[in-house]
Design a protein around this motif. Structure first.
Motif, short mmCIF file in Angstrom:
data_model
loop_
_atom_site.label_atom_id
_atom_site.label_comp_id
_atom_site.label_asym_id
_atom_site.label_seq_id
_atom_site.Cartn_x
_atom_site.Cartn_y
_atom_site.Cartn_z
N ILE A 135 0.94 -3.59 -2.69
CA ILE A 135 0.19 -2.63 -1.89
C ILE A 135 -1.22 -3.14 -1.62
CG2 ILE A 135 -0.85 -0.32 -1.90
CD1 ILE A 135 1.63 0.65 -3.39
N ILE A 136 -1.85 -3.73 -2.66
CA ILE A 136 -3.21 -4.26 -2.50
C ILE A 136 -3.23 -5.40 -1.50
CG2 ILE A 136 -5.08 -5.49 -3.68
CD1 ILE A 136 -4.38 -3.90 -6.19
N THR A 137 -2.28 -6.33 -1.63
CA THR A 137 -2.25 -7.48 -0.71
C THR A 137 -1.93 -7.03 0.71
OG1 THR A 137 0.08 -7.89 -1.30
CG2 THR A 137 -1.61 -9.12 -2.50
N LYS A 138 -1.08 -6.01 0.84
CA LYS A 138 -0.74 -5.48 2.16
C LYS A 138 -1.97 -4.84 2.82
CE LYS A 138 1.87 -3.69 5.49
NZ LYS A 138 2.47 -4.50 6.57
N ALA A 139 -2.77 -4.15 2.01
CA ALA A 139 -3.93 -3.44 2.55
C ALA A 139 -5.10 -4.37 2.82
CB ALA A 139 -4.35 -2.34 1.60
#
Length: 282
Positions: A28-32
């Motif tokens: 989720i962090i890398t996607k955001a």
């Protein structure tokens, strides 16, 4: 003492499954944060595998450190003493002529050879229901999720976040299920409930089929998320229940072999579920 050790094993299992949640959080962090282009995807992959490598090294170091802790040495010593005492009670007899203790299958040094006294077939007959059930759990889970569920189901609201959210929902639910199974208020030691609940998860085939090809109600984002959550919850809950009940269903000296067989069939379930995942293509 044995009951205390089983409770400790339940708690340890919950900490192990946190890895799935960490993976979801990282994704989720890398996607955001990362840009959604080729360079962003490459950077995301490097970050993922770098963090994974650090965690693996930490696990190896932690495992070796834990083995040296006094509490681990205490339980290992307790187990060895209990096993030797059990075999002595069952197998040692007194020679009437010499009044000496006779230990069959002992080594030349007089030390009891317990390996010769443990029968895999004998233990398998006691835990086969648990072993086959834990394999079935993962055949059902991996043949359904993530696979074509995250690929074929689309959401106009969540867009390309949909698959990531479904996987996160599953991992969080799996963690909750394992925690509930480790809590005295929610656990069960009923063999029929544990095995029956594991086999009853076959209903998820129907539910996810409806999510893919059924009425619009089942294809709603909220319904798919709830079903995915229940899939993860039951996966985590019944896995812990079965993995704890199997060693408890045999004498202490056979518990280690029972645990080995349970892990073996868990891995077979993982492999089997991955192989039959193609059924959703039909």
């Amino acid at each position: 003492e044995r009951e205390r050790e089983r409770e400790r094993e339940r708690s340890d299992t919950c900490f192990v499954c946190i890895s799935g949640v960490l993976v979801s959080v990282l994704r989720i962090i890398t996607k955001a944060v990362m840009p959604q282009n080729n360079s962003g995807i490459v950077a995301s992959a490097y970050l993922y595998f770098s963090v994974s490598a650090v965690l693996m090294v930490a696990c190896v170091v932690g495992y070796n450190v834990v083995e040296k802790l006094p509490i681990m040495q205490h339980y290992r010593k307790l187990r060895t003493t209990t096993i030797e005492a059990t075999y002595l009670l069952d197998y040692v007899h007194i020679d009437k002529e010499t009044d000496a203790l006779v230990v069959p299958n002992s080594s030349k040094g007089g030390k009891l050879d317990t390996k010769k006294l443990v029968s895999y077939r004998h233990i398998w007959k006691k835990i086969q229901g648990f072993a086959l059930s834990v394999a079935f759990i993962y055949v059902v889970t991996l043949s359904i999720f993530p696979g074509h569920i995250t690929e074929d189901l689309q959401s106009t609201f969540f867009g390309d976040w949909y698959a990531i959210l479904l996987i996160s929902f599953y991992n969080i639910a799996d963690l909750i299920g394992k925690y509930l199974a480790s809590h005295k208020l929610f656990t069960t030691e009923n063999k029929v409930v544990a095995i029956g609940g594991s086999l009853g998860r076959v209903v998820f085939y129907l539910l996810f089929y409806l999510c893919l090809h059924g009425p619009s109600f089942f294809q709603a984002d909220s319904v798919v998320m709830v079903i995915t959550f229940l899939l993860g919850l039951t996966n985590g809950y019944f896995t812990v229940i079965l993995m704890v009940l199997a060693p408890k269903s045999v004498p202490l000296e056979e518990a280690e072999v029972a645990g080995f067989l349970m892990v073996l069939f868990l891995l077979l379930g993982l492999a089997g579920g991955s192989m039959v995942e193609w059924i959703w293509v039909l």
